[in-house]
Design a protein around this motif. Structure first.
Motif, PDB file in Angstrom:
ATOM      1  N   GLU A  68       0.832  -1.209   0.000  1.00 43.53           N
ATOM      2  CA  GLU A  68       0.000   0.000   0.000  1.00 43.53           C
ATOM      3  C   GLU A  68       0.866   1.258   0.000  1.00 43.53           C
ATOM      4  O   GLU A  68       0.569   2.221  -0.712  1.00 43.53           O
ATOM      5  CB  GLU A  68      -0.930  -0.006   1.216  1.00 43.53           C
ATOM      6  CG  GLU A  68      -2.018  -1.056   1.150  1.00 43.53           C
ATOM      7  CD  GLU A  68      -2.765  -1.238   2.466  1.00 43.53           C
ATOM      8  OE1 GLU A  68      -2.404  -0.572   3.467  1.00 43.53           O
ATOM      9  OE2 GLU A  68      -3.695  -2.056   2.505  1.00 43.53           O
ATOM     10  N   GLU A  69       1.934   1.237   0.787  1.00 46.10           N
ATOM     11  CA  GLU A  69       2.820   2.403   0.842  1.00 46.10           C
ATOM     12  C   GLU A  69       3.521   2.614  -0.497  1.00 46.10           C
ATOM     13  O   GLU A  69       3.676   3.745  -0.951  1.00 46.10           O
ATOM     14  CB  GLU A  69       3.843   2.237   1.971  1.00 46.10           C
ATOM     15  CG  GLU A  69       4.712   3.461   2.194  1.00 46.10           C
ATOM     16  CD  GLU A  69       3.934   4.719   2.536  1.00 46.10           C
ATOM     17  OE1 GLU A  69       4.420   5.811   2.189  1.00 46.10           O
ATOM     18  OE2 GLU A  69       2.842   4.634   3.142  1.00 46.10           O
ATOM     19  N   ARG A  70       3.926   1.534  -1.136  1.00 43.80           N
ATOM     20  CA  ARG A  70       4.543   1.653  -2.460  1.00 43.80           C
ATOM     21  C   ARG A  70       3.565   2.256  -3.458  1.00 43.80           C
ATOM     22  O   ARG A  70       3.945   3.101  -4.279  1.00 43.80           O
ATOM     23  CB  ARG A  70       5.015   0.292  -2.958  1.00 43.80           C
ATOM     24  CG  ARG A  70       6.291  -0.175  -2.335  1.00 43.80           C
ATOM     25  CD  ARG A  70       6.716  -1.504  -2.903  1.00 43.80           C
ATOM     26  NE  ARG A  70       7.962  -1.934  -2.316  1.00 43.80           N
ATOM     27  CZ  ARG A  70       8.414  -3.171  -2.369  1.00 43.80           C
ATOM     28  NH1 ARG A  70       7.714  -4.101  -2.993  1.00 43.80           N
ATOM     29  NH2 ARG A  70       9.552  -3.490  -1.804  1.00 43.80           N
ATOM     30  N   GLN A  77       4.702  10.143  -6.680  1.00 40.96           N
ATOM     31  CA  GLN A  77       5.746  10.386  -7.666  1.00 40.96           C
ATOM     32  C   GLN A  77       5.137  10.853  -8.981  1.00 40.96           C
ATOM     33  O   GLN A  77       5.634  11.786  -9.617  1.00 40.96           O
ATOM     34  CB  GLN A  77       6.589   9.123  -7.886  1.00 40.96           C
ATOM     35  CG  GLN A  77       7.755   9.326  -8.834  1.00 40.96           C
ATOM     36  CD  GLN A  77       8.797  10.272  -8.258  1.00 40.96           C
ATOM     37  OE1 GLN A  77       9.230  10.106  -7.124  1.00 40.96           O
ATOM     38  NE2 GLN A  77       9.182  11.271  -9.031  1.00 40.96           N
ATOM     39  N   ARG A  78       4.039  10.204  -9.392  1.00 37.13           N
ATOM     40  CA  ARG A  78       3.370  10.630 -10.636  1.00 37.13           C
ATOM     41  C   ARG A  78       2.873  12.065 -10.505  1.00 37.13           C
ATOM     42  O   ARG A  78       3.033  12.876 -11.440  1.00 37.13           O
ATOM     43  CB  ARG A  78       2.207   9.694 -10.959  1.00 37.13           C
ATOM     44  CG  ARG A  78       2.647   8.387 -11.597  1.00 37.13           C
ATOM     45  CD  ARG A  78       1.465   7.601 -12.140  1.00 37.13           C
ATOM     46  NE  ARG A  78       0.493   7.224 -11.127  1.00 37.13           N
ATOM     47  CZ  ARG A  78       0.541   6.102 -10.410  1.00 37.13           C
ATOM     48  NH1 ARG A  78       1.512   5.240 -10.607  1.00 37.13           N
ATOM     49  NH2 ARG A  78      -0.392   5.840  -9.516  1.00 37.13           N
ATOM     50  N   ALA A  79       2.291  12.402  -9.365  1.00 36.22           N
ATOM     51  CA  ALA A  79       1.792  13.765  -9.161  1.00 36.22           C
ATOM     52  C   ALA A  79       2.946  14.770  -9.181  1.00 36.22           C
ATOM     53  O   ALA A  79       2.839  15.848  -9.792  1.00 36.22           O
ATOM     54  CB  ALA A  79       1.031  13.859  -7.839  1.00 36.22           C
ATOM     55  N   LEU A  80       4.056  14.418  -8.539  1.00 37.91           N
ATOM     56  CA  LEU A  80       5.212  15.304  -8.522  1.00 37.91           C
ATOM     57  C   LEU A  80       5.793  15.473  -9.930  1.00 37.91           C
ATOM     58  O   LEU A  80       6.137  16.586 -10.348  1.00 37.91           O
ATOM     59  CB  LEU A  80       6.285  14.749  -7.576  1.00 37.91           C
ATOM     60  CG  LEU A  80       7.554  15.570  -7.404  1.00 37.91           C
ATOM     61  CD1 LEU A  80       7.232  16.966  -6.875  1.00 37.91           C
ATOM     62  CD2 LEU A  80       8.508  14.858  -6.470  1.00 37.91           C
ATOM     63  N   ALA A 117      18.471  16.009  -7.035  1.00 30.64           N
ATOM     64  CA  ALA A 117      18.336  15.210  -5.813  1.00 30.64           C
ATOM     65  C   ALA A 117      17.663  13.874  -6.074  1.00 30.64           C
ATOM     66  O   ALA A 117      17.613  13.018  -5.193  1.00 30.64           O
ATOM     67  CB  ALA A 117      17.550  15.991  -4.757  1.00 30.64           C
ATOM     68  N   GLY A 118      17.162  13.683  -7.284  1.00 31.92           N
ATOM     69  CA  GLY A 118      16.539  12.407  -7.615  1.00 31.92           C
ATOM     70  C   GLY A 118      15.081  12.291  -7.222  1.00 31.92           C
ATOM     71  O   GLY A 118      14.524  11.194  -7.212  1.00 31.92           O
ATOM     72  N   PHE A 119      14.442  13.402  -6.902  1.00 31.01           N
ATOM     73  CA  PHE A 119      13.032  13.368  -6.521  1.00 31.01           C
ATOM     74  C   PHE A 119      12.100  13.261  -7.721  1.00 31.01           C
ATOM     75  O   PHE A 119      10.941  12.910  -7.574  1.00 31.01           O
ATOM     76  CB  PHE A 119      12.652  14.604  -5.696  1.00 31.01           C
ATOM     77  CG  PHE A 119      13.216  14.565  -4.303  1.00 31.01           C
ATOM     78  CD1 PHE A 119      12.715  13.676  -3.361  1.00 31.01           C
ATOM     79  CD2 PHE A 119      14.253  15.402  -3.941  1.00 31.01           C
ATOM     80  CE1 PHE A 119      13.229  13.638  -2.090  1.00 31.01           C
ATOM     81  CE2 PHE A 119      14.777  15.363  -2.659  1.00 31.01           C
ATOM     82  CZ  PHE A 119      14.269  14.480  -1.726  1.00 31.01           C
ATOM     83  N   LEU A 120      12.618  13.577  -8.877  1.00 34.11           N
ATOM     84  CA  LEU A 120      11.803  13.501 -10.085  1.00 34.11           C
ATOM     85  C   LEU A 120      12.226  12.270 -10.869  1.00 34.11           C
ATOM     86  O   LEU A 120      13.403  11.925 -10.920  1.00 34.11           O
ATOM     87  CB  LEU A 120      11.998  14.766 -10.943  1.00 34.11           C
ATOM     88  CG  LEU A 120      11.662  16.080 -10.233  1.00 34.11           C
ATOM     89  CD1 LEU A 120      11.956  17.259 -11.153  1.00 34.11           C
ATOM     90  CD2 LEU A 120      10.225  16.109  -9.764  1.00 34.11           C
TER      91      LEU A 120
END
Length: 127
Positions: A68-70, A77-80, A117-120
């Motif tokens: 669920e957390e994944r 991630q998709r929203a970001l 930073a690898g957030f995207l």
């Protein structure tokens, strides 16, 4: 009364009845001890079985929670990524103007920082 002559089989000394009772009592004590150990082993096996069932439930619950957390993380991630795509498009559209507001420059820098930073995610990056 039979004689105690060992050369005659019919007269060999038979164990005393009291000795047989003592031997029987000793063997019963040994059997009782073995029975007690068996009962204790059964209790321990039952406890271990219950522990395994609880552990299995905990593992299943943990796996479900992780899944669920994944899923939530993928959704975030998709929203970001979508937000970053829109922000990049806005910065690119505004880049044709000679003077840009400070917020547009800050947005471009923030996008670069998030990217570095690898957030995207790697998808849809236009460089």
């Amino acid at each position: 009364m039979p004689s105690s002559d060992p050369t005659r089989p019919e007269t060999a000394i038979l164990p005393d009845r009291g000795d047989l009772i003592v031997e029987l009592a000793r063997r019963l004590e040994v059997l009782d001890g073995l029975l007690s150990r068996l009962e204790e082993a059964e209790r321990q096996a039952k406890d271990a079985s219950e522990f395994l069932v609880r552990t299995r439930r905990w593992q299943e619950e943990t796996v479900r929670t992780i899944q669920e957390e994944r899923a939530r993380m993928r959704q975030r991630q998709r929203a970001l990524d979508e937000l970053a795509d829109h922000a990049r498009a806005a910065v690119a559209a505004l880049a044709q103007y000679r003077s840009l507001p400070r917020e547009v420059h800050e947005l471009a820098v923030e996008l670069q920082v998030l990217d570095a930073a690898g957030f995207l995610s790697r998808r849809g990056r236009s460089r």
